[in-house]
Enzyme design. Structure first.
Site, PDB file in Angstrom:
ATOM      1  CG  HIS A   1      -6.832   0.753  -1.454  1.00  0.00           C
ATOM      2  ND1 HIS A   1      -6.917  -0.411  -0.736  1.00  0.00           N
ATOM      3  CD2 HIS A   1      -8.056   0.902  -2.043  1.00  0.00           C
ATOM      4  CE1 HIS A   1      -8.127  -0.943  -0.869  1.00  0.00           C
ATOM      5  NE2 HIS A   1      -8.826  -0.157  -1.653  1.00  0.00           N
TER       6      HIS A   1
ATOM      7  CG  HIS B   1      -4.693   0.078   3.797  1.00  0.00           C
ATOM      8  ND1 HIS B   1      -3.892  -0.817   3.131  1.00  0.00           N
ATOM      9  CD2 HIS B   1      -5.616   0.497   2.890  1.00  0.00           C
ATOM     10  CE1 HIS B   1      -4.321  -0.959   1.886  1.00  0.00           C
ATOM     11  NE2 HIS B   1      -5.348  -0.162   1.703  1.00  0.00           N
TER      12      HIS B   1
ATOM     13  CB  CYS C   1      -0.991  -0.009   1.158  1.00  0.00           C
ATOM     14  SG  CYS C   1      -0.259  -0.002   2.816  1.00  0.00           S
TER      15      CYS C   1
END
Length: 424
Positions: A391, A379, A321
């Site tokens: 993402h 994240h 990510c």
């Protein structure tokens, strides 16, 4: 008539017990009835009566946000709950091992290997090993099918080497070339020899005391984890965690603070992760990058869609990510200097200025947490409009999602504005 009443009573009792089951209650809001039953039955099949342990309920509660964020299948969720239970029996908290969930949920590991790799993650984090080096190292050894013991031993060599001042990135390459891949099934002397050779071990130098302690515990662990008894091998791993204070000392070390020992020139090139130590970038005039052309950003992001997930990766062969956000923002068409954007998510959360979720624009970074510690970032994504962000998901690869999806709203931590102005 009495038989009908009896059947009715049994059905009512069954329903009452079903809905009174805390395990099922935890799952029912996020999973369909069939998925809930599958997860519950799979956990019971693997843990038996231990599935009623309050630890299992707590672990399930902590695992659900990760499972949703990573898009895990019911069978994988059950395996993750079971493995995290063994992690807890080995004395580790969920928050100490959860960072490895995106990569470990994709691996078929034994319970022992899962726990040993979790300890690797916990210790390297505590000792301050650079996250980008640690992640690529772990991805590499898992791909090469190292067992958990060799992975933990390699992590401890990274820690010992950092403590004496060896650059982590290059040390990782030495460990990869020297260590046995199946250390648990090999004579410990092979691991011991590789460990000493990797860090240029010198028993006369007091800076190697930590290395000696780590090796001594690895020897005990090598013997202890051979037991088939759950209580015995989890106890052996718990005992191997007694060096926490020394690991904290290693975490305080900054490369460059230590004196030179003369072995630096013997460390082979190229480094493990060349892209994290780039040549000095050509920094554009501020006006050239602080004004974003959103059309350019969209072109860059679209080219990344479908790229598979790879922990520690930054390329279209595989990316995680923060690797995706780093690579997209520093793409020449977007133009943010590489020195402005850190490689890892926690660093990226300090870039630019804070901006509210209600005022997001293209180019903003958006951060979420699946952790029980809701302030901990797990994240990061890149906003491409006021309604969508891109993402890298561990199961779906690089995708675009709606910012308004309930799970993302509930798990939102913060967002940062990198650009001063956004043009179409």
């Amino acid at each position: 008539m009495n038989r009908i009443v009896l059947i009715f009573f049994i059905l009512v009792l069954f329903q009452t017990n079903l809905f009174a089951d805390p395990f099922s209650d935890l799952l029912k809001d996020d999973f369909e009835a069939g998925q809930t039953l599958l997860i519950k039955n799979s956990v019971f099949q693997k843990l038996g009566g231990k599935s009623k342990d309050p630890k299992v309920i707590e672990i399930t509660k902590n695992t659900i946000p990760w499972a949703i964020m990573e898009g895990l299948a019911p069978e994988t969720i059950a395996d993750l709950i079971v493995n995290q239970y063994y992690v807890s029996l080995s004395g580790m908290r969920f928050t100490e091992s959860e960072d490895a969930i995106p990569i470990l949920s994709k691996q078929k590991l034994s319970e022992k290997d899962f726990v040993l790799v979790s300890l690797f993650v916990k210790e390297t984090d505590q000792a301050g090993i650079r996250e980008e080096v640690r992640n690529v190292f772990l991805s590499t050894v898992l791909k090469s099918r190292w067992d958990g013991f060799s992975i933990l031993a390699g992590g401890r060599a990274l820690i010992a080497g950092k403590y004496v001042g060896i650059p982590e990135n290059r040390l990782a390459s030495r460990i990869l070339s020297l260590f046995p891949t199946k250390g648990a099934n090999s004579a410990f002397e092979k691991t011991d020899s590789a460990f000493r050779q990797a860090i240029f071990f010198n028993p006369a130098n007091d800076r190697y005391t930590l290395a000696s302690d780590l090796l001594s515990q690895l020897r005990s662990l090598h013997s202890g984890t051979k037991s088939k008894s759950l209580d015995s091998w989890t106890s052996s791993i718990a005992t191997a965690r007694s060096l926490d204070g020394s690991l904290n000392s290693a975490g305080d070390v900054v490369i460059g603070d230590r004196p030179k020992f003369g072995f630096e020139e013997n460390i082979p090139e190229p480094p493990l992760v060349p892209e994290i130590e780039p040549d000095a970038p050509v920094i554009p005039v501020k006006a050239e990058w602080e004004v974003l052309q959103s059309s350019n950003l969209n072109k860059v992001v679209r080219e990344w869609l479908g790229t598979p997930y790879y922990w520690g990766g930054t390329s279209k062969k595989g990316v995680d990510c923060s690797g995706f956000t780093f690579s997209s923002l520093t793409d020449a068409r977007v133009g943010v200097p590489t020195k402005i954007v850190p490689r890892v998510g926690n660093g990226q959360a300090k870039v630019g200025n804070n901006v509210s979720r209600e005022n997001l624009k293209a180019g903003d970074l958006i951060f979420f947490s699946a952790s029980p510690n809701q302030s901990k970032i797990t994240h990061v994504g890149l906003v491409i409009s006021d309604k969508e962000f891109a993402h890298a998901s561990s199961t779906r690869g690089v995708v675009i999602d709606k910012i308004s999806i309930k799970w993302w709203v509930d798990r939102y931590v913060t967002s940062r504005r990198v650009f001063k102005k956004v043009n179409p």
